[in-house]
Design an enzyme around this catalytic site. Sequence first.
Site, short mmCIF file in Angstrom:
data_model
loop_
_atom_site.label_atom_id
_atom_site.label_comp_id
_atom_site.label_asym_id
_atom_site.label_seq_id
_atom_site.Cartn_x
_atom_site.Cartn_y
_atom_site.Cartn_z
CB ILE A 206 13.95 9.58 -4.45
CG1 ILE A 206 12.78 8.94 -4.23
CG2 ILE A 206 15.12 9.60 -5.13
CD1 ILE A 206 12.19 8.36 -5.58
N GLY B 92 5.17 11.45 6.42
CA GLY B 92 4.91 10.96 7.87
C GLY B 92 4.98 9.35 7.93
CB THR C 48 12.02 6.87 3.18
OG1 THR C 48 11.60 6.47 5.02
CG2 THR C 48 13.24 7.34 2.52
CB VAL C 49 9.90 7.13 -1.74
CG1 VAL C 49 10.04 6.52 -3.61
CG2 VAL C 49 8.64 6.50 -0.90
CG ASP D 138 -2.08 13.82 1.48
OD1 ASP D 138 -2.26 15.12 1.64
OD2 ASP D 138 -0.85 12.87 1.07
#
Length: 616
Positions: free
Chosen positions: A24, A28, A31-32, A142
């Site tokens: 999904i 950087g 990964t999710v 962030d």
Amino acid sequence: MQHALPDHLTGTLLEGRYELGPRIARGGTATVYRAVDTRLQRVVAVKLMHPHLAEDPTAADRFVREARAAARLSHPHVVSVLDQGHAPDGVPYLVMEHVAGSTLRDVLRRRGALPPGEALALLDPVLDGLAAAHRAGLVHRDVKPENVLISGTGRVTVADFGLTRAVDQHTATATVLGTVGYASPELVTGQRVDTRADVYSAGIVLFELLAGRRPFEGGPLAVARAHAEGAVPDLRTLDPGLPAGPARLVARATARDPQRRPPDAGSFLEELRAVRSGLRPAELARLPPPGSVRGGPPAPPRDSGATTALDPAGAPTAALGAEAAPTEALGPAAPTEALGPAAVRTEAPRPRSTPTEIRRPPGPGFPAASGRPLPARRPGGSSDPWRPEVELRPTRPLHAAGTLALVALAVAGAAFLGWLLGSGPGGTVSVPDVRGAGPELAEQYLAGAGLGNVAVHETADPVAPAGTVLGTDPRAGATARTAEQVVLLVSAGPERTTAPDVSGMPEQDARARLEEAGLTVGSRTPVPDDAAPGTVVGQHPEAGHAMAEGSAVELAVSGGARADSAPGVLGRPVDEAVRVLAEAGYPARVEESLGAPFGYVVAQTTDGAEVVLTVV
């Protein structure tokens, strides 16, 4: 909206508990994936660190340490961290609460600028979640619209504490780990950051919610310089009709000097609620002007002292290393006076005077055609009303100083231009050919060529193994500036598809259904079955199994009901005899006699459901 895409890890089971579903998001560092906690039967999100980063023990330890720090937070407006572990290859992962819905970036893309009431209402829960982190001694680092999730029920949560650090762990660094478009001046210039860095980023988010765009546009380096050296534009210069309260709130949160900002998100939240309660209903519901929805003026030149608005889409996330900009470009700047709670009155600068000659008007005693200027005023003064009271010509010392200043600026500009086009980010190099390498090795080759701004983009490829570099953009051999971003095109393996259920279909319909799913038919095995002959009665892999496009599915096809007795196959070659028996529904067992040099059946007996063939 989060788009789910299957990849080569979809279907993987982590530590016997978390089954990975489609991807999904990709950032950087990780990964999710949407996943299922098979133990508790609930949907979760699994954040898996990139393998090439996990090879660095320092980066892997930091990932785990920061995951544990984020897990200390328990707040309705913070995405919860539920678990942490390691994949079979040693890559660390963390398990988070899955929030189904959209992001604040989706809202901005869809609607652009928002009325003040909606903008303040959206930022309220964001600050509430950040305040909880600040009370726990954590800084997000962030804050941006992509990390603000909005569920289907309207619940707002702050996500991705992957860059989180404890306040006492912050040290000066020359690398910007956050998104440059929202990074505070102290983060850009490598100074120590604290909770006020999150306040600055939240102020930029509020600016974007009210204006429909960010305050600075351009490449990562230009935007970083603008944050470090410039002042965030006053919102009321862009939208004069905006209420003064929200504009002052943005100006205070985005002050270049951290001392002039609210000390943390909790204080910023109190000020936001005070401003919101002080606005009239008409001011809260005021629609932004059409011009503030999207777009903005062009970026200023590289060496311009001015900073302008505004980037509608936002610059991509970028890491600025120590080599990304000269020290003087991103050094600490002098503090900038921010707008206070009350309006600040400023006097417009007077235009500089130019040498002026005063002439007498024509009239009695004044020759109309002479046109000669009057002499300068005497020290004793004069009662002549046409004489100037002051000398307007600049004195010689000021003229000389101005000339020297212009010469100094010209020399500095020439030196800067030489650096820019030589060893600086304006220099050019040839992009090396890194096809066939892994992403980590390819990045090392590019860095050795002077190209340190590298992004990775995965794309499906039916031939190249997953993790293999297919090429670059710009392509190999092309000329690129050293500050330009080079995109590595990395194979994600073939596209993944799911095997459909074709059991019970006629064979021809099953073939068509598999071809629609991007699959082919492999071996076809006739089996005795009560189903009509030619009907598919079994398949391998089974329905629902994730497969690479172009893979084959083996089919078992009904040959009709099994005969009451096995057909005779005496004297036939052994291969033919076995086939005939199988078509009739009888499995065969071959017993060789004397080494079976001829390969013919000389005896046939039935042992239960099995036929025994003697071959010589």
